[in-house]
Write a protein that holds these residues in place. Structure first.
Motif, mmCIF file in Angstrom:
data_model
loop_
_atom_site.group_PDB
_atom_site.id
_atom_site.type_symbol
_atom_site.label_atom_id
_atom_site.label_comp_id
_atom_site.label_asym_id
_atom_site.label_seq_id
_atom_site.Cartn_x
_atom_site.Cartn_y
_atom_site.Cartn_z
ATOM 1 N N ARG A 8 0.855 -1.185 0.000
ATOM 2 C CA ARG A 8 0.000 0.000 0.000
ATOM 3 C C ARG A 8 0.887 1.228 0.000
ATOM 4 N N HIS A 9 0.379 2.314 -0.558
ATOM 5 C CA HIS A 9 1.075 3.590 -0.421
ATOM 6 C C HIS A 9 0.045 4.702 -0.357
ATOM 7 N N THR A 10 0.178 5.541 0.649
ATOM 8 C CA THR A 10 -0.726 6.674 0.815
ATOM 9 C C THR A 10 0.103 7.956 0.839
ATOM 10 N N SER A 52 5.850 -6.101 -6.025
ATOM 11 C CA SER A 52 4.675 -6.971 -5.989
ATOM 12 C C SER A 52 4.972 -8.277 -6.704
ATOM 13 N N TYR A 74 -8.994 -4.685 -8.263
ATOM 14 C CA TYR A 74 -8.262 -3.835 -7.320
ATOM 15 C C TYR A 74 -7.726 -4.642 -6.130
ATOM 16 N N ARG A 75 -8.484 -5.652 -5.731
ATOM 17 C CA ARG A 75 -8.066 -6.563 -4.667
ATOM 18 C C ARG A 75 -8.426 -7.982 -5.111
ATOM 19 N N VAL A 113 -2.888 -6.600 -4.997
ATOM 20 C CA VAL A 113 -3.611 -5.401 -5.404
ATOM 21 C C VAL A 113 -3.098 -4.988 -6.767
ATOM 22 N N TYR A 161 -3.067 -0.136 -5.249
ATOM 23 C CA TYR A 161 -1.908 0.116 -4.391
ATOM 24 C C TYR A 161 -2.020 1.486 -3.713
ATOM 25 N N PRO A 213 -6.396 3.229 -0.015
ATOM 26 C CA PRO A 213 -6.357 2.734 1.370
ATOM 27 C C PRO A 213 -7.409 1.655 1.600
ATOM 28 N N ASP A 214 -7.114 0.710 2.489
ATOM 29 C CA ASP A 214 -8.078 -0.340 2.808
ATOM 30 C C ASP A 214 -9.389 0.238 3.316
ATOM 31 N N TYR A 241 -11.580 1.057 0.349
ATOM 32 C CA TYR A 241 -11.975 0.020 -0.604
ATOM 33 C C TYR A 241 -13.376 -0.491 -0.322
#
Length: 206
Positions: free
Chosen positions: A3-5, A26, A47-48, A54, A59, A62-63, A66
């Motif tokens: 993940r990246h925020t 990945s 997406y998932r 992902v 990516y 955020p969870d 989703y």
């Protein structure tokens, strides 16, 4: 799961660079077996996926944002790519998605393109490298970050047969001592016959 925020509105370069981080780290594409809307090999990108993978757009998602409906194209008729994601889930996706939707769409196509996959659904890093460089050029971006992906390209294996061949080449190689530094009275290993050697004029030697 990767993940990246961003804690700010990123530039296109920052989005691209982080996408390269995603591709380099990945396992492969986020895809599920789907007879209903599958690609030519029977898989469709999501997406998932149940394996915890992902996609490149996912990516950056955020969870907490989703929603399972994001991977259900029957809920809307204009597809489930990132453009539709921004259109139908604008209240859930990061606010910067709209600003860089064209770049995200292109990166999503890189992810979904089966020519960038191996037969067992991992990345073909050689193909992937070319696709990412093309994307960077299309958007006028620096593609230095693609090196992270290029570095994943498997190195050719050095087999026992290769090692033996190398030994033979080393054994049979021609002595490369410069002619000018040789004593013309000495016949070096693998020198041509004296009669065939070029005439040498060395001071003090007849």
């Amino acid at each position: 799961m990767l993940r990246h925020t961003f804690d700010h509105t990123p530039t296109a370069q920052e989005v691209f660079d982080q996408a390269c981080v995603f591709f380099a780290n990945s396992e492969g594409p986020s895809a599920i077996k789907s007879a209903r809307r599958g690609t030519s090999n029977g898989y469709d990108c999501v997406y998932r996926n149940p394996d915890g993978r992902v996609c490149v757009a996912g990516y950056f998602l955020p969870d907490s944002s989703y929603d399972d409906e994001m991977d259900d194209p029957e809920l809307f008729t204009d597809g489930s790519d990132v453009r539709s994601l921004v259109k139908h889930f604008s209240d859930k996706v990061p606010s910067w998605f709209g600003k860089h939707v064209d770049l995200l769409k292109q990166l999503q196509q890189v992810h979904d393109d089966e020519t960038n996959w191996t037969h067992d659904r991992h990345w073909d890093y050689t193909q992937l490298t070319g696709s990412l460089i093309f994307t960077a050029d299309e958007f006028g971006l620096n593609h230095a970050a693609v090196q992270q992906v290029r570095s994943k390209i498997p190195k050719p294996e050095f087999t026992a047969q290769d090692e033996q061949l190398l030994r033979e080449l080393q054994h049979d190689c021609i002595d490369r001592t410069p002619w000018s530094s040789r004593d013309p009275r000495v016949v070096h290993r693998r020198d041509p016959a004296p009669a065939l050697r070029p005439a040498l004029k060395v001071p003090g030697v007849q």
